[in-house]
Scaffold this motif. Structure first.
Motif, PDB file in Angstrom:
ATOM      1  N   MET A  33       0.808  -1.224   0.000  1.00 53.77           N
ATOM      2  CA  MET A  33       0.000   0.000   0.000  1.00 53.77           C
ATOM      3  C   MET A  33       0.845   1.280   0.000  1.00 53.77           C
ATOM      4  SD  MET A  33      -2.984  -1.165  -0.287  1.00 53.77           S
ATOM      5  CE  MET A  33      -3.985   0.268  -0.001  1.00 53.77           C
ATOM      6  N   ILE A  34       2.154   1.149   0.087  1.00 52.01           N
ATOM      7  CA  ILE A  34       3.016   2.334   0.072  1.00 52.01           C
ATOM      8  C   ILE A  34       3.365   2.681  -1.371  1.00 52.01           C
ATOM      9  CG2 ILE A  34       5.283   3.225   0.740  1.00 52.01           C
ATOM     10  CD1 ILE A  34       4.997   1.746   3.340  1.00 52.01           C
ATOM     11  N   ASP A  35       3.262   3.952  -1.688  1.00 55.05           N
ATOM     12  CA  ASP A  35       3.541   4.422  -3.038  1.00 55.05           C
ATOM     13  C   ASP A  35       4.971   4.057  -3.442  1.00 55.05           C
ATOM     14  OD1 ASP A  35       4.580   6.854  -4.888  1.00 55.05           O
ATOM     15  OD2 ASP A  35       2.431   6.496  -5.182  1.00 55.05           O
ATOM     16  N   HIS A  36       5.120   3.641  -4.702  1.00 59.01           N
ATOM     17  CA  HIS A  36       6.441   3.231  -5.206  1.00 59.01           C
ATOM     18  C   HIS A  36       7.504   4.324  -5.045  1.00 59.01           C
ATOM     19  CE1 HIS A  36       4.376  -0.159  -7.085  1.00 59.01           C
ATOM     20  NE2 HIS A  36       5.567  -0.706  -7.183  1.00 59.01           N
ATOM     21  N   SER A  37       7.091   5.562  -5.093  1.00 53.82           N
ATOM     22  CA  SER A  37       8.057   6.653  -4.986  1.00 53.82           C
ATOM     23  C   SER A  37       8.635   6.777  -3.582  1.00 53.82           C
ATOM     24  CB  SER A  37       7.399   7.980  -5.392  1.00 53.82           C
ATOM     25  OG  SER A  37       6.410   8.359  -4.439  1.00 53.82           O
ATOM     26  N   ARG A  38       8.079   6.077  -2.621  1.00 52.54           N
ATOM     27  CA  ARG A  38       8.552   6.147  -1.234  1.00 52.54           C
ATOM     28  C   ARG A  38       9.180   4.847  -0.747  1.00 52.54           C
ATOM     29  NH1 ARG A  38       8.383  10.818  -2.338  1.00 52.54           N
ATOM     30  NH2 ARG A  38       6.737  12.215  -1.721  1.00 52.54           N
ATOM     31  N   LEU A  39       9.085   3.800  -1.516  1.00 52.86           N
ATOM     32  CA  LEU A  39       9.568   2.487  -1.062  1.00 52.86           C
ATOM     33  C   LEU A  39      11.062   2.479  -0.746  1.00 52.86           C
ATOM     34  CD1 LEU A  39       7.599   0.054  -3.385  1.00 52.86           C
ATOM     35  CD2 LEU A  39       7.387   0.269  -0.898  1.00 52.86           C
ATOM     36  N   HIS A  40      11.855   3.232  -1.493  1.00 55.74           N
ATOM     37  CA  HIS A  40      13.308   3.198  -1.289  1.00 55.74           C
ATOM     38  C   HIS A  40      13.702   3.640   0.122  1.00 55.74           C
ATOM     39  CE1 HIS A  40      12.634   7.352  -2.683  1.00 55.74           C
ATOM     40  NE2 HIS A  40      13.676   7.646  -1.916  1.00 55.74           N
ATOM     41  N   TYR A  41      12.854   4.412   0.785  1.00 53.26           N
ATOM     42  CA  TYR A  41      13.158   4.822   2.155  1.00 53.26           C
ATOM     43  C   TYR A  41      13.138   3.638   3.119  1.00 53.26           C
ATOM     44  CZ  TYR A  41      12.515   9.645   0.612  1.00 53.26           C
ATOM     45  OH  TYR A  41      12.635  10.845  -0.037  1.00 53.26           O
ATOM     46  N   LEU A  42      12.440   2.573   2.754  1.00 56.79           N
ATOM     47  CA  LEU A  42      12.314   1.402   3.626  1.00 56.79           C
ATOM     48  C   LEU A  42      13.459   0.406   3.472  1.00 56.79           C
ATOM     49  CD1 LEU A  42       8.501   0.808   3.181  1.00 56.79           C
ATOM     50  CD2 LEU A  42       9.659   1.763   5.180  1.00 56.79           C
ATOM     51  N   ARG A  43      14.245   0.530   2.414  1.00 54.13           N
ATOM     52  CA  ARG A  43      15.309  -0.449   2.151  1.00 54.13           C
ATOM     53  C   ARG A  43      16.277  -0.616   3.328  1.00 54.13           C
ATOM     54  NH1 ARG A  43      16.791  -3.455  -1.975  1.00 54.13           N
ATOM     55  NH2 ARG A  43      15.219  -2.572  -3.312  1.00 54.13           N
ATOM     56  N   PRO A  44      16.795   0.457   3.945  1.00 51.91           N
ATOM     57  CA  PRO A  44      17.710   0.263   5.079  1.00 51.91           C
ATOM     58  C   PRO A  44      17.028  -0.431   6.268  1.00 51.91           C
ATOM     59  CG  PRO A  44      17.872   2.509   4.248  1.00 51.91           C
ATOM     60  CD  PRO A  44      16.699   1.872   3.562  1.00 51.91           C
ATOM     61  N   LEU A  45      15.786  -0.104   6.528  1.00 51.98           N
ATOM     62  CA  LEU A  45      15.055  -0.723   7.636  1.00 51.98           C
ATOM     63  C   LEU A  45      14.842  -2.213   7.385  1.00 51.98           C
ATOM     64  CD1 LEU A  45      13.398  -0.538  10.270  1.00 51.98           C
ATOM     65  CD2 LEU A  45      11.418   0.004   8.838  1.00 51.98           C
ATOM     66  N   VAL A  46      14.418  -2.566   6.179  1.00 47.58           N
ATOM     67  CA  VAL A  46      14.197  -3.974   5.841  1.00 47.58           C
ATOM     68  C   VAL A  46      15.516  -4.742   5.893  1.00 47.58           C
ATOM     69  CG1 VAL A  46      13.475  -5.560   4.002  1.00 47.58           C
ATOM     70  CG2 VAL A  46      12.104  -3.537   4.515  1.00 47.58           C
ATOM     71  N   ALA A  47      16.595  -4.136   5.422  1.00 50.70           N
ATOM     72  CA  ALA A  47      17.908  -4.787   5.485  1.00 50.70           C
ATOM     73  C   ALA A  47      18.303  -5.055   6.935  1.00 50.70           C
ATOM     74  CB  ALA A  47      18.963  -3.925   4.793  1.00 50.70           C
ATOM     75  N   GLU A  48      18.058  -4.096   7.815  1.00 53.05           N
ATOM     76  CA  GLU A  48      18.389  -4.259   9.236  1.00 53.05           C
ATOM     77  C   GLU A  48      17.557  -5.370   9.882  1.00 53.05           C
ATOM     78  OE1 GLU A  48      17.606  -1.731  13.275  1.00 53.05           O
ATOM     79  OE2 GLU A  48      18.300  -0.609  11.525  1.00 53.05           O
ATOM     80  N   VAL A  49      16.268  -5.396   9.605  1.00 57.11           N
ATOM     81  CA  VAL A  49      15.394  -6.429  10.175  1.00 57.11           C
ATOM     82  C   VAL A  49      15.759  -7.803   9.614  1.00 57.11           C
ATOM     83  CG1 VAL A  49      13.000  -7.257  10.309  1.00 57.11           C
ATOM     84  CG2 VAL A  49      13.511  -4.829  10.680  1.00 57.11           C
ATOM     85  N   ALA A  50      16.034  -7.876   8.335  1.00 53.30           N
ATOM     86  CA  ALA A  50      16.432  -9.155   7.727  1.00 53.30           C
ATOM     87  C   ALA A  50      17.697  -9.685   8.379  1.00 53.30           C
ATOM     88  CB  ALA A  50      16.628  -8.984   6.225  1.00 53.30           C
ATOM     89  N   GLU A  51      18.662  -8.809   8.588  1.00 53.60           N
ATOM     90  CA  GLU A  51      19.911  -9.230   9.233  1.00 53.60           C
ATOM     91  C   GLU A  51      19.652  -9.712  10.667  1.00 53.60           C
ATOM     92  OE1 GLU A  51      24.260  -7.404  10.459  1.00 53.60           O
ATOM     93  OE2 GLU A  51      23.031  -6.362   8.987  1.00 53.60           O
TER      94      GLU A  51
END
Length: 115
Positions: free
Chosen positions: A65-83
């Protein structure tokens, strides 16, 4: 349209151990691929549009549900949680590598190394 096929037909996505991954988020990380946008042009909207926004496909699957233009802001957070949970958050791959991966998947030629 070929971009969509390339992004969704990678053997490493299809070979995930379905009976061993019980978490929805872990399943998204294991079965989704992102296309790399070269030359530091990742945040240029036209580049993302040319690739049907498949450069952040994993993030889109996790947060539809998050606009594609904002998804890149989540990449560091997802990387941290995945790790933190010992999950692999694969980096985006070049279009050429994904094209060859798609052809290998269609041909049934395995390029994925099993542990």
């Amino acid at each position: 349209i070929l971009v969509v096929f390339v992004g969704h037909n990678q053997e490493e996505n299809w070979s995930a151990e379905q009976d061993q991954i019980r978490d929805w988020g872990a399943w998204q990380l294991a079965t989704t691929s992102d296309i790399e946008i070269p030359c530091g042009m990742r945040r240029v909207p036209l580049c993302g549009m040319m690739l049907f926004f498949l450069h952040d496909q994993t993030l889109h699957h996790l947060f539809p549900m998050i606009d594609h233009s904002r998804l890149h802001y989540l990449r560091p957070l997802v990387a941290e949680v995945a790790e933190r949970f010992s999950l692999e958050f694969r980096p985006p791959q070049s279009y050429v590598k994904m094209w060859l991966g798609m052809l290998a998947t269609i041909a049934g030629v395995s390029s994925v190394k099993k542990a």
